[in-house]
Design a protein around this motif. Structure first.
Motif, PDB file in Angstrom:
ATOM      1  N   ARG A  48       0.834  -1.213   0.000  1.00  0.00           N
ATOM      2  CA  ARG A  48       0.000   0.000   0.000  1.00  0.00           C
ATOM      3  C   ARG A  48       0.865   1.257   0.000  1.00  0.00           C
ATOM      4  NH1 ARG A  48      -5.306  -0.707   1.141  1.00  0.00           N
ATOM      5  NH2 ARG A  48      -5.492   1.318   2.133  1.00  0.00           N
ATOM      6  N   ALA A  51       1.943   1.675  -3.525  1.00  0.00           N
ATOM      7  CA  ALA A  51       0.822   2.133  -4.348  1.00  0.00           C
ATOM      8  C   ALA A  51       0.465   3.588  -4.068  1.00  0.00           C
ATOM      9  CB  ALA A  51      -0.397   1.251  -4.102  1.00  0.00           C
ATOM     10  N   GLY A  52       0.844   4.060  -2.877  1.00  0.00           N
ATOM     11  CA  GLY A  52       0.501   5.435  -2.514  1.00  0.00           C
ATOM     12  C   GLY A  52      -0.807   5.535  -1.772  1.00  0.00           C
ATOM     13  N   LEU A  53      -1.364   4.396  -1.358  1.00  0.00           N
ATOM     14  CA  LEU A  53      -2.610   4.420  -0.599  1.00  0.00           C
ATOM     15  C   LEU A  53      -2.341   4.847   0.835  1.00  0.00           C
ATOM     16  CD1 LEU A  53      -4.181   1.140  -1.987  1.00  0.00           C
ATOM     17  CD2 LEU A  53      -4.860   3.478  -2.512  1.00  0.00           C
ATOM     18  N   PRO A  73      -1.616   8.125  -5.714  1.00  0.00           N
ATOM     19  CA  PRO A  73      -1.600   6.820  -6.391  1.00  0.00           C
ATOM     20  C   PRO A  73      -1.693   6.923  -7.913  1.00  0.00           C
ATOM     21  CG  PRO A  73      -3.110   6.784  -4.552  1.00  0.00           C
ATOM     22  CD  PRO A  73      -2.615   8.179  -4.644  1.00  0.00           C
ATOM     23  N   MET A  80      -2.697  -2.390  -9.145  1.00  0.00           N
ATOM     24  CA  MET A  80      -2.735  -3.295  -8.001  1.00  0.00           C
ATOM     25  C   MET A  80      -3.859  -4.318  -8.180  1.00  0.00           C
ATOM     26  SD  MET A  80      -2.374  -2.125  -4.105  1.00  0.00           S
ATOM     27  CE  MET A  80      -2.697  -3.163  -2.704  1.00  0.00           C
TER      28      MET A  80
ATOM     29  N   ASP B 190      -9.857   2.176  -3.079  1.00  0.00           N
ATOM     30  CA  ASP B 190      -8.404   2.043  -3.277  1.00  0.00           C
ATOM     31  C   ASP B 190      -8.106   1.738  -4.741  1.00  0.00           C
ATOM     32  OD1 ASP B 190      -7.938   2.505  -0.647  1.00  0.00           O
ATOM     33  OD2 ASP B 190      -7.674   0.405  -0.087  1.00  0.00           O
ATOM     34  N   ARG B 193      -8.700   4.729  -6.925  1.00  0.00           N
ATOM     35  CA  ARG B 193      -7.671   5.765  -6.773  1.00  0.00           C
ATOM     36  C   ARG B 193      -6.439   5.405  -7.583  1.00  0.00           C
ATOM     37  NH1 ARG B 193      -6.437   6.505  -0.670  1.00  0.00           N
ATOM     38  NH2 ARG B 193      -4.829   7.927  -1.380  1.00  0.00           N
ATOM     39  N   ILE B 194      -6.029   4.131  -7.483  1.00  0.00           N
ATOM     40  CA  ILE B 194      -4.840   3.711  -8.221  1.00  0.00           C
ATOM     41  C   ILE B 194      -5.074   3.839  -9.720  1.00  0.00           C
ATOM     42  CG2 ILE B 194      -3.389   1.718  -8.775  1.00  0.00           C
ATOM     43  CD1 ILE B 194      -3.724   0.838  -5.885  1.00  0.00           C
ATOM     44  N   GLU B 195      -6.307   3.578 -10.142  1.00  0.00           N
ATOM     45  CA  GLU B 195      -6.591   3.648 -11.568  1.00  0.00           C
ATOM     46  C   GLU B 195      -6.775   5.070 -12.068  1.00  0.00           C
ATOM     47  OE1 GLU B 195      -8.519   0.534 -13.625  1.00  0.00           O
ATOM     48  OE2 GLU B 195      -9.249  -0.231 -11.738  1.00  0.00           O
TER      49      GLU B 195
END
Lengths: 347, 293
Positions: A48, A51-53, A73, A80, B190, B193-195
């Motif tokens: 995480r 990933a930048g979470l 992120p 991910m 989550d 956000r990553i996408e």
């Protein structure tokens, strides 16, 4: 594609609890790096952070040439795959796959082409119109993988992607994943609690426990020369036997000045026949016999404690019987009794 | 098996009796009454009771008051339901974003109108909306705006009623939406956000569609609730001015208990129920796509 570097990363929660302490490791460009450890060791947190979470408390994370510590992120160019897939239940497989490109405003024609290409690669073209709830576990997993592949990210992060599947499917997808990694040539970080998965999948593996790196090496090296008692006990199944036996010291040729030792022997390293003159001997009473097909697991009581041996016996064995086993000296691992660190025995 | 069936029937019996006494028999009674001219004269002499068939319904179709009541009710439904849903959604999402220890306070404050007696609320609002002494006009005056006669002018009165109804209703939806929002796994956000999905895209592409089944259910509840609008206009405006706030239910009440024309009132009740059934049927057959898991 790009390399991933993690340098002296620490993660301390608001309550002061340290999840990761001084973790350094790296995945080379195109490498499949497996991070393995028992639950609660901080491996998911590490992912995480990449990933930048979540944000690091100290340390540096670099993807390619860029330091990404402060990047959100979406600017890190990572993808991910989550343990429970995290597919959007209200979207079809097609929409799930297209999500990332769509929110980035990719032209429709290009998006459609990408989605179909990736779906074909994963063998889910026929599923594009279905909703996640209409898919089998394997199809869901493939969809989640496809979603990650669609944007061609620099780094893939996989958080226990196979743990929700049953054993045969897991093995099948594991092979597919390895093949996929070779064909994509992508940098991947694969987190798992399953040491057998780590051994079979990784080019290198990072063993993590208690928020610290225990060992980073190829699976073969980790298995053959575990860096400490924890790694020795964690990697390999059935787990290694540990014996505190002064009587071994003579045969084992302990280096001078070394303190008390604990010895480790993997169950499959026992033999029912003497090999060379250097072999260690161990006599015990059989408490339990369990057939594993071609091999037998014997549980022995020895004067130093319980020992599990995996043998291919040449005659029928009975519970209660005394049996003598030999261990080649080369199969003996030794660990410092207090620090747990590996002690190299003289050849 | 036979014995089991009779035991089962025994357990169902109390509920069936209650349903029969309070729902089925009255329903059939009303249906029967709506075909007669049953009224105060028939009480005195049963010779004045005539079965007149569908005449009550034909009258209703040509009754300007009924059409106006329908319009009033529809305005409250068409304006009030979307407004209620919107406020439920927005308040539920906003409450999530405030500090945890204040959350309970805000939630309670917004939920209180739901559990308060409608009559008490309507009376309070009558004071708030008073043209000369009301707090609402006082605040408007501070802003340099005029002092509208909220409950005295036909257009404003229906607006005021709608505001009160929405204000009383949206807290319930807020609680339901809050609960549904908590069911959405964090992992989805989550992943989004990553996408690359920003705050607005996460709201529009994940939160709102994931809440759609819940909002659909609330819409059904709100429509059926607002369709039966009665207490607010009864207390705030008594249906006035110029009948502009007379809802269908209020009209039925007036026909039945003010003018003692039970036959005609029953016809309104039957019509109300029929429309409600129609709506529920349409709602059931148009809920396409995702239904939740």
């Amino acid at each position: 594609m790009a390399a991933l570097e993690i340098e002296h990363v620490e993660k301390i929660l608001r309550g002061g609890q340290a999840v990761l302490r001084d973790v350094s490791c790296s995945a080379r460009d195109g490498e499949l790096l497996v991070v393995v450890g028992p639950s609660g060791c901080g491996k998911s947190t590490l992912l995480r952070l990449v990933a930048g979470l979540e944000s690091v408390t100290r340390g540096v994370i670099r993807i390619g040439e860029r330091t990404v510590n402060e990047l959100p992120p979406q600017q890190r160019d990572v993808a991910m795959v989550f343990q429970n897939h995290a597919l959007y239940p209200h979207m079809t497989v097609y929409e799930n796959l297209a999500f990332g490109l769509r929110v980035r405003g990719t032209p429709r024609a290009r998006l459609d082409q990408r989605v179909r290409l990736v779906a074909a690669q994963l063998g889910i073209e026929a599923m594009l119109k279905r909703f996640p709830r209409e898919l089998s576990g394997g199809q869901r997993q493939r969809t989640a993988l496809g979603r990650a592949m669609l944007r061609n990210p620099s780094v893939f992060l996989l958080d226990e992607p196979l743990s929700s599947l049953d054993a045969p499917l897991r093995a099948e997808l594991r092979r597919e994943l390895a093949a996929l990694h070779r064909s994509l040539g992508a940098t991947m970080v694969y987190v798992t609690h399953d040491q057998s998965e780590a051994l079979s999948l990784g080019q290198r593996m990072v063993v993590l426990a208690g928020g610290r790196v225990q060992q980073i090496d190829t699976p073969a090296h980790v298995f053959q020369r575990p860096a400490n008692r924890f790694v020795a006990g964690f990697v390999g199944w059935p787990p290694m036997n540990f014996l505190t036996a002064d009587s071994f010291d003579d045969v084992a040729r302990v280096p001078a000045g070394q303190g008390a030792l604990e010895y480790g022997v993997r169950p499959e390293c026992f033999s029912a026949r003497p090999g060379g003159g250097d072999d260690l001997q161990l006599t015990g009473r059989i408490e339990r016999i369990e057939s594993q097909g071609s091999e037998w697991d014997l549980e022995l009581t020895h004067r130093l404690g319980r020992v599990l041996a995996r043998l291919r016996p040449e005659r029928t064995l009975e519970v209660g019987e005394q049996i003598r086993l030999w261990v080649a000296r080369g199969h003996l691992h030794a660990f410092d009794l207090t620090s747990g660190a590996r002690v190299e025995l003289k050849p | 098996m036979k014995r089991k069936r009779s035991t089962g029937a025994l357990f169902v019996l109390p509920a069936l009796v209650l349903l029969a006494v309070f729902v089925f028999i009255p329903l059939i009674g009303v249906l029967g009454l709506s075909l007669t001219d049953f009224g105060v004269y028939s009480l005195a002499d049963s010779a004045n009771l005539h079965v007149i068939g569908a005449a009550n319904y034909w009258h209703l179709l040509r009754d300007r008051e009924a059409w106006q009541a329908l319009e009033t009710t529809l305005v409250v439904v068409v304006v009030g339901v979307p407004a209620t849903l919107f406020l439920s959604l927005v308040s539920a999402l906003m409450i999530e974003s405030i500090a945890e220890r204040w959350r309970g306070m805000f939630r309670t404050a917004l939920f209180v109108p739901v559990v308060c007696s409608t009559v008490a609320i309507a009376i309070s609002w009558r004071y708030l909306l008073n043209t000369r002494f009301g707090l609402v006009n006082h605040l408007l005056a501070l802003l340099g705006l005029g002092a509208p006669d909220w409950l005295g002018s036909p257009h404003l009165a229906i607006l005021a009623i709608t505001i009160v109804v929405v204000w009383k209703g949206f807290g319930y939806g807020m609680i339901i939406v809050s609960a549904a929002r908590k069911e959405i796994p964090d992992e989805l956000y989550d992943a989004a956000r990553i996408e690359g999905a920003g705050v607005h895209q996460r709201l529009l592409r994940i939160t709102v569609p994931m809440l759609a089944p819940t909002l659909g259910l609330l819409a059904l509840l709100d429509v059926s609730g607002y369709w039966q609008l009665f207490a607010e206009p009864y207390v705030l405006t008594q249906g006035g001015p110029l009948g502009s706030t007379t809802s269908l239910l209020l009209l039925m009440y007036e026909r039945g208990f003010r003018w003692w024309r039970w036959g005609a009132a029953s016809a309104i009740a039957v019509a109300l129920t029929a429309v409600m059934w129609l709506f529920a049927w349409v709602q059931r057959h148009t809920r396409a796509g995702w239904r939740g898991e």
